[in-house]
Design an enzyme around this catalytic site. Structure first.
Site, PDB file in Angstrom:
ATOM      1  CD  GLU A  39      -1.172   0.545   3.668  1.00 35.31           C
ATOM      2  OE1 GLU A  39      -1.383   1.763   3.855  1.00 35.31           O
ATOM      3  OE2 GLU A  39      -1.655  -0.353   4.368  1.00 35.31           O
ATOM      4  CE  LYS A 128      -3.705   1.104   9.663  1.00 30.84           C
ATOM      5  NZ  LYS A 128      -3.599   2.243   8.721  1.00 30.84           N
TER       6      LYS A 128
END
Length: 206
Positions: A39, A128
């Site tokens: 990412e 997350k």
């Protein structure tokens, strides 16, 4: 595909500060080390261009996405750049719904069980746990005792090869790796060395 990628290697590369001219080289050394999810946080320089380069250069079994996604508009820009994963520091339902409507994989940031359940109800693929250094393995164990079976929980923040074992023992599905893996100014060779150390630590725990 996100779950399959994390099953191969539970480590997510967070390339905060990555610049487009270094994206290909950094992405390739991470892929060679075994990373399958990468990412680029949107507070990096020209993040959409870096996402586009990574998606063009890396094999299809490596998912490329964006981190620090804060608005529904950014979700659309990530998709237009070829991004496949939306990673957030929070759980804004407007962003969650935009990501699901766009057909992208979704990993919102959660810091309480209430946020975790709400994110799952909105279709989160991976939770997350952020910031992990403020919570620790004991919180992981408590959360997983009540979250639905099979929930993928990934701590992010302050993760090192040395503190990974306690989190894995508590039941996490992987880790998001930031400055311990890559930070601005780090060469591809230096990033490769750090990547190999993390992958070796991860493989030793499986």
């Amino acid at each position: 595909m996100l779950k399959q990628a994390l099953a191969k290697n539970g480590l997510i590369a967070i390339l905060r500060g990555l610049r487009p001219h270094e994206a290909a080289a950094i992405g390739e050394v991470l892929y060679q080390a075994g990373f399958r999810v990468i990412e680029v946080p949107l507070n990096s320089p020209e993040p959409y261009e870096s996402i586009r380069i990574l998606r063009d250069r890396l094999p299809a079994d490596c998912l490329v996405g964006a981190g620090t996604v804060l608005t529904p508009e950014q979700v659309g820009q990530v998709k237009a750049a070829g991004g496949q994963v939306i990673v957030m520091p929070h759980s804004d339902p407007h962003v969650l719904r935009a990501a699901k409507a766009a057909g992208l994989y979704l990993s919102p940031g959660v810091a309480t069980p209430t946020e975790a359940f709400a994110a799952l109800a909105e279709g989160a693929d991976v939770l997350k746990m952020f910031p992990a250094e403020q919570m620790g393995p004991a919180v992981v164990k408590a959360w997983l005792a009540v979250l639905p079976a099979g929930t993928l929980l990934v701590p992010v923040g302050g993760i090192t090869p040395d503190n990974m074992p306690a989190f894995v023992e508590a039941g996490v599905s992987g880790f998001g790796l930031g400055s311990g893996l890559f930070k601005p100014g780090l060469s591809a060779d230096e990033t490769a060395l750090r990547a190999k150390a993390y992958v070796q630590a991860w493989n030793a725990l499986r």
